[in-house]
Design a protein around this motif. Structure first.
Motif, PDB file in Angstrom:
ATOM      1  N   GLY A 216       0.804  -1.224   0.000  1.00  0.00           N
ATOM      2  CA  GLY A 216       0.000   0.000   0.000  1.00  0.00           C
ATOM      3  C   GLY A 216       0.829   1.261   0.000  1.00  0.00           C
ATOM      4  O   GLY A 216       0.274   2.370   0.083  1.00  0.00           O
ATOM      5  N   ILE A 221      -5.991   6.193   1.024  1.00  0.00           N
ATOM      6  CA  ILE A 221      -7.288   5.517   1.153  1.00  0.00           C
ATOM      7  C   ILE A 221      -8.156   6.314   2.121  1.00  0.00           C
ATOM      8  O   ILE A 221      -7.753   6.612   3.248  1.00  0.00           O
ATOM      9  CB  ILE A 221      -7.124   4.076   1.657  1.00  0.00           C
ATOM     10  N   ILE A 223     -11.781   6.735   4.222  1.00  0.00           N
ATOM     11  CA  ILE A 223     -12.875   5.994   4.863  1.00  0.00           C
ATOM     12  C   ILE A 223     -13.973   6.974   5.249  1.00  0.00           C
ATOM     13  O   ILE A 223     -13.710   8.018   5.864  1.00  0.00           O
ATOM     14  CB  ILE A 223     -12.379   5.257   6.130  1.00  0.00           C
ATOM     15  N   VAL A 263      -8.373  -1.916   6.936  1.00  0.00           N
ATOM     16  CA  VAL A 263      -7.548  -1.449   5.819  1.00  0.00           C
ATOM     17  C   VAL A 263      -6.077  -1.451   6.204  1.00  0.00           C
ATOM     18  O   VAL A 263      -5.203  -1.843   5.406  1.00  0.00           O
ATOM     19  CB  VAL A 263      -8.000  -0.041   5.374  1.00  0.00           C
ATOM     20  N   TYR A 264      -5.789  -1.033   7.425  1.00  0.00           N
ATOM     21  CA  TYR A 264      -4.390  -0.971   7.885  1.00  0.00           C
ATOM     22  C   TYR A 264      -3.769  -2.365   7.932  1.00  0.00           C
ATOM     23  O   TYR A 264      -2.585  -2.551   7.603  1.00  0.00           O
ATOM     24  CB  TYR A 264      -4.338  -0.306   9.264  1.00  0.00           C
ATOM     25  N   LEU A 272      -3.857   6.849   5.424  1.00  0.00           N
ATOM     26  CA  LEU A 272      -5.273   6.699   5.757  1.00  0.00           C
ATOM     27  C   LEU A 272      -5.927   8.045   6.074  1.00  0.00           C
ATOM     28  O   LEU A 272      -5.353   8.879   6.783  1.00  0.00           O
ATOM     29  CB  LEU A 272      -5.436   5.748   6.950  1.00  0.00           C
TER      30      LEU A 272
END
Length: 296
Positions: A216, A221, A223, A263-264, A272
């Motif tokens: 990644g 990303i 959220i 996700v992490y 993030l």
């Protein structure tokens, strides 16, 4: 004429007169015996049955009860036709519907201003409901401002107003020419359980990282969820990095924290971002815009 023939004629006439009313038919003629100029022979004349006078016919047709023409929405007024069922039931004080989440409505109570109202009649009963008001093309969303207690958001491109309106004013708002419909704002739904989601295992991202080296890195990303109430706790335990970008967190909840952790786990080197979902569709759209335009 022979007696047998006379008897047959009489029986025929009687049968005709008896059969006609039984079948619901009107008699078409009447048979009347007359004396023939020839000695010993009796003849019969047929007279047309009398018809009803125009006056009687008119009265008969006028007595027919025709069903009242009713539109698809029954007896609703033009204003009520624009209001969703849940809101329409709430306007009926005798409906007995409970307030709040059980009806899917967001409702709050505020003090009613003393008469004459300084708000121009925006608050009539003090019972406010959170609504979407869609306006017709060609009308400004400001056409409802005089009757909406508290406008929270508006978007002219979507012809949409979001705000708190007095339940007693809903029909008045709907009767405005510029209003297309009024519906309730449903609160955002979250989906989370009490157990930790094994997203890394389900999606086999561990194999992707080990095989291809994708972690990644260089990715951003975003959220969108209800909130990150315990973000600091997750960062303290190492379940989240310290550099999570929280753009706005005005809601209450922890689904956002859980989603960030998933996700992490899958892409630990991604950057993030978090933004709360807001309380209506316009705020949700704003969250998407901020995530895409600003940092992403």
């Amino acid at each position: 004429m022979k007696p047998q023939i006379k008897i047959l004629i009489a029986v025929f006439v009687i049968c005709c007169l008896l059969i006609s009313p039984c079948m619901g038919l009107e008699p078409v003629s009447t048979v009347t015996p007359t004396q023939s100029p020839l000695p010993g022979i009796t003849t019969s004349t047929i007279s047309p049955a009398p018809t009803q006078s125009p006056e009687v016919q008119d009265n008969t047709s006028a007595s027919v009860v025709r069903p009242k023409a009713v539109d698809d929405n029954g007896d609703l007024t033009k204003g009520e036709e624009k209001i969703s069922t849940a809101l329409l039931l709430e306007t009926n004080e005798t409906s007995g519907n409970p307030q709040g989440s059980e009806t899917g409505l967001q409702i709050k109570t505020v003090p009613v201003p003393p008469a004459p109202a300084g708000d121009g009649g925006k608050i009539s009963s003090g019972k406010l409901v959170y609504v979407y008001i869609t306006t017709r093309p060609g009308y400004s969303t400001h056409c409802v401002d005089s009757l909406v207690a508290d406008v929270k958001n508006r978007n002219e491109d979507y012809h949409l107003v979001v705000g708190w309106a007095d339940v007693a004013n809903l029909e008045r708002i709907a009767e405005l020419d510029g209003v297309r419909n009024i519906r309730q704002v449903s609160p955002p739904r979250v989906h989370k359980g009490i157990n930790t989601t094994q997203g890394d295992i389900i999606h086999k991202t561990a194999s992707v990282r080990s095989t291809y080296g994708y972690t990644g890195a260089g990715m951003k990303i975003g959220i969108i969820s209800d909130g990150v109430n315990h973000l600091a706790d997750s960062q303290a335990t190492g379940d989240l990095p310290v550099n999570v970008h929280v753009m706005r967190d005005q809601s209450s909840g922890d689904e956002g924290t859980a989603m960030l952790e998933i996700v992490y786990n899958m892409v630990p080197d991604a950057e993030l971002y978090f933004h709360d979902s807001g309380n209506n569709i316009l705020e949700f759209n704003d969250a998407i815009a901020r995530l895409t335009v600003n940092p992403m």
